[in-house]
Write a protein that holds these residues in place. Structure first.
Motif, short mmCIF file in Angstrom:
data_model
loop_
_atom_site.label_atom_id
_atom_site.label_comp_id
_atom_site.label_asym_id
_atom_site.label_seq_id
_atom_site.Cartn_x
_atom_site.Cartn_y
_atom_site.Cartn_z
N HIS A 1 -6.03 5.82 -2.69
CA HIS A 1 -5.71 7.09 -2.01
C HIS A 1 -7.17 7.50 -1.65
O HIS A 1 -8.37 7.19 -2.18
CB HIS A 1 -5.14 8.10 -3.17
N GLY B 1 3.68 -1.52 -6.89
CA GLY B 1 4.35 -0.35 -6.41
C GLY B 1 3.88 0.14 -5.06
O GLY B 1 2.85 -0.12 -4.61
N ASP B 2 4.66 1.27 -4.79
CA ASP B 2 4.17 1.93 -3.59
C ASP B 2 3.27 2.90 -3.71
O ASP B 2 2.77 3.64 -2.79
CB ASP B 2 5.48 2.42 -2.76
N ASP B 3 3.17 3.40 -5.07
CA ASP B 3 2.25 4.70 -5.10
C ASP B 3 0.54 4.27 -5.20
O ASP B 3 0.34 3.19 -5.59
CB ASP B 3 2.19 5.04 -6.87
N SER C 1 -4.23 0.52 -0.59
CA SER C 1 -3.60 0.74 -1.95
C SER C 1 -4.29 1.76 -2.66
O SER C 1 -3.92 2.34 -3.66
CB SER C 1 -4.15 -0.58 -2.54
N THR D 1 -5.31 6.45 -7.81
CA THR D 1 -6.18 7.79 -7.71
C THR D 1 -7.17 7.75 -8.73
O THR D 1 -7.29 6.84 -9.55
CB THR D 1 -5.08 8.89 -7.60
#
Length: 321
Positions: A210, A136-138, A208, A141
């Protein structure tokens, strides 16, 4: 002692016998409800998106009232242009998700009474659909563990001791060895990618994860550059596997599953398909506390919402190696 989830009744909510006893009409209705769950099972034209349709009962198809396109429950999905009964696809998905360490194509071919080629492509189509759920693009974290594991390129030692070589030297390598690099959130998502060496993964990790995440890695020198971008905590495996400050146990847990799939289930994984198997095991790790019935619905939903596969449609007709 608390009972392990996989041993509890909550982990068993799917009956293969129930799926196998389905009639073709019942299987088609199940596909219909899974694919078009948002519209309550009402077919949606894959070409124009219209929900108004006519039903062609003699051909088990639908005809769009707007663009007159004819389509079935599998049209436009990864199972498009199928030849097997729909019930066999549902059964294949149910069998596939039940394998905790994966499911070999040879055994699937025997269970479904189809050729090995058919089972091989079917299993990889399911893997491709599951991989789309993982990627995914998220950005990842929180606490993210990073590690790499090498697969393939095994060199068998010679019979006599005087003929044996140092298999660690580069000049004696086959060139087929690849490393799977995993980025795994603690109590979260798992992302994987295949490289020729661990050091090549640094740029991918930077894209990838954060910037506010805390990265955990081992003592390998190529992870030193991560300190410039992330709060990075290291664990030296020569001294300990885990300390109160750092560990990569979640990443190692993933590699344990992938390694057992390679050694105990598939026996050999080609570098060409290693990424597919790595993504499959990431999906299994992320959903290891989900019942097999829920996994079955998730996999079927992923397959019926995934577009036609460019890699696997007509795979054998193109005489792929």
């Amino acid at each position: 002692m608390t009972q392990h989830f996989l041993l509890s009744s909550a982990a068993r909510s799917l009956s293969l016998a129930k799926v196998a006893r389905m009639s073709e009409d019942e299987a088609r209705e199940a596909f219909r409800e899974i694919r078009w769950a948002e519209t309550g099972g009402n077919p949606v034209c894959p070409r124009c998106g219209c929900t108004d349709h006519y039903e062609i009962k003699s051909r088990k198809k639908f005809k769009c009232a707007a663009c007159y396109h004819q389509f079935s429950v599998t049209s436009g999905t990864i199972f498009a242009s199928r030849k097997l009964p729909i019930r066999d696809y549902l059964l294949a998905i149910a069998i596939f998700v039940n394998g905790a360490k994966g499911y070999p194509a040879l055994q699937l071919s025997r269970d479904l009474d189809v050729q090995y080629k058919t089972a091989f492509v079917m299993a990889h189509k399911i893997r491709e659909a599951l991989a789309s759920e993982q990627v995914g693009d998220d950005l990842l974290t929180g606490d993210v563990e990073v590690d790499g594991g090498y697969f393939g390129g095994h060199i068998r030692p010679a019979n006599k001791r005087e003929n044996r070589i140092d298999r660690r030297l580069r000049r004696h390598q086959t060139g087929k060895r690849r490393v799977v690099v995993v980025m795994r959130e603690r109590k979260g998502r798992t992302r994987t990618q295949v490289f020729k060496s661990e050091g090549q993964a640094v740029a991918t990790i930077a894209k990838s994860v954060h910037p506010t995440a805390t990265v955990y890695a081992d003592e390998a020198a190529h992870w030193d550059v991560l300190h410039a971008r992330f709060l990075t905590k290291r664990i030296n495996h020569q001294e300990a596997y885990s300390t109160h400050e750092a560990c990569t146990n979640q990443a190692e847990s993933y590699f344990s599953r992938l390694r057992r799939a390679e050694v105990g289930t598939h026996h050999h994984i080609s570098a060409r398909y290693l990424a597919a198997y790595a993504n499959e095991m990431a999906w299994r790790e992320d959903n290891r506390r989900v019942s097999n019935g829920e996994q079955y619905l998730m996999a079927a939903r992923a397959a019926l919402t995934h577009p036609i596969s460019r890699q696997w449609k007509g795979y054998w007709q193109r005489k792929a190696a």
